[in-house]
Design a protein around this motif. Structure first.
Motif: not given
Length: 403
Positions: A323, A265, A232, A229, A293, A326, A357
């Protein structure tokens, strides 16, 4: 009548897409929004952090609301909160805008627990990860649509008109999902008292943390999600501003770069969900994806001087990896959670994720302010994800995950 799992997927995918479209329109409008407020472009990180704070608030204390109203009604309430937040953000007052960002986050936060509650009951078990990933593909789909639509709207109609259009789409979606409510909200707790008080309850926050003890894999899954997170949120918040301020992209071209990242994504989430179902070990899959990533983000930074084609290609690679995690993560949380705790556990894990985040964009903003380098900030965020992925791999070798 559609099968229950199809209705569940249609409803959750629609809301997820519109919520993503609405929330990701904000960082795309970062430069003009910050210029209107008299702030530096990297200050969009403050708005992103406030949005994430609103999501954390929702995930920590919104469980009783979900129990009381049912998942579809809760998603509708979330869309209404987003519309109110976008209206506040469209006003020229700085403090009101930050409160609007908080409301946008609170509205967005309902998608994870409400969507998980719907899908875990309706999805066929052998295709559960794929179905969760399709639903989560609504996040990049909405982001890609925002990248393609919002910038031309601003150029044609102005900033206020563009935000007004986004608000209208959110309100229309409330009406579109109403027909699903009868089937999806049948078991809501109509006698659930005190859900409004729980929004400000420290006890609700403490309970959201305690449920993560329900399975041995949950702490590692939660921490890995928080690290993803961080990465992202920085990509979502700063890619458009990075392209504009460091590569002289126009607002429209920055939107297209973000759209390329988001479309990739979307495809990546579905493909990775299918692959995780075939591998049968979603946790190890996520560890490998963390390292991949980080490497993709490093390539994005190095592509800056190689021309626009390289920038688009690396943005797409970042979208598919950094991304695209999830759906696999949420499906694994739902798989190991006791059925009656699915929404609580996904909320609690999401709470820690969105704490990342908050911290990620704030740390990114601070790094850019101190060093003047977006590249260094992106590499720092990638380094923490790679380090965490490697540490998780070592931990899994010593302590294999429980079934």
């Amino acid at each position: 009548m559609l099968p229950l799992w199809v209705s569940a997927l249609v409803a959750t995918l629609l809301v997820q897409t519109v919520s993503s479209f609405s929330s990701l329109a904000v960082p795309l409008l970062g430069p003009p929004l910050m210029a209107r407020a008299g702030l530096q472009p990297e200050s969009i990180g403050l708005v992103s952090a406030m949005t994430s704070a609103g999501i954390c608030w929702c995930l920590a204390c919104g469980g009783p609301m979900l129990t009381r109203h049912g998942p579809i009604r809760t998603l509708q309430i979330g869309l209404a909160c987003m519309a109110i937040g976008l209206f506040a953000l469209s006003q020229p007052l700085g403090l009101l805008g930050l409160l609007g960002a908080l409301a946008i986050g609170f509205g967005t936060g309902h998608n994870t627990p409400a969507g998980s509650q719907i899908l875990v009951r309706a999805a066929p078990p052998r295709h559960r990860t794929l179905i969760f990933s399709i639903k989560q593909a609504g996040v990049p789909l909405g982001g890609a649509l925002a990248g393609l639509v919002v910038a031309p709207l601003v150029l044609a109609q102005g900033l206020s008109a563009a935000l007004g259009t986004v608000i209208a789409i959110a309100l229309l979606t409330i009406l579109l999902v109403q027909p699903f409510r009868r089937r999806m909200d049948a078991d809501r707790g109509t006698n659930q008292p005190g859900w409004a008080r729980a929004l400000l309850s420290p006890a609700a926050l403490a309970r959201s943390v305690r449920v993560l003890r329900a399975h041995p894999s949950l702490p590692l899954l939660t921490a890995l999600g928080a690290s993803f997170s961080v990465m992202q949120s920085c990509l979502m918040a700063f890619t458009a501003t990075y392209a504009i301020t460091r590569h002289d992209a126009s607002l429209a071209e920055a939107g297209r770069i973000v759209a390329a990242m988001q479309f990739s994504s979307m495809a990546g989430r579905i493909a990775l969900g299918w692959l995780a179902d075939r591998m049968g070990n979603a946790l190890r899959h996520l560890v490998l994806q963390a390292v991949a990533s980080a490497l993709a983000v490093a390539l994005l930074v190095m592509a800056g001087g190689q021309g626009s084609a390289a920038l688009y290609a690396c943005a797409a690679l970042v979208g598919a990896t950094a991304i695209g995690w999830n759906g696999v993560h949420m499906a694994e949380l739902a798989r190991v959670a006791p059925l009656h705790l699915v929404s609580d556990i996904t909320s609690a894990a999401g709470l820690f994720g969105f704490m990342g985040s908050i911290l990620g964009p704030l740390a990114f903003t601070l790094l850019v302010s101190l060093t003047g380098s977006y590249e260094l900030a992106f590499l720092a965020m990638a380094a923490q994800l790679a380090a965490f992925g490697l540490a998780s791999a070592a931990l899994l070798r010593r302590h294999p995950p429980a079934a």
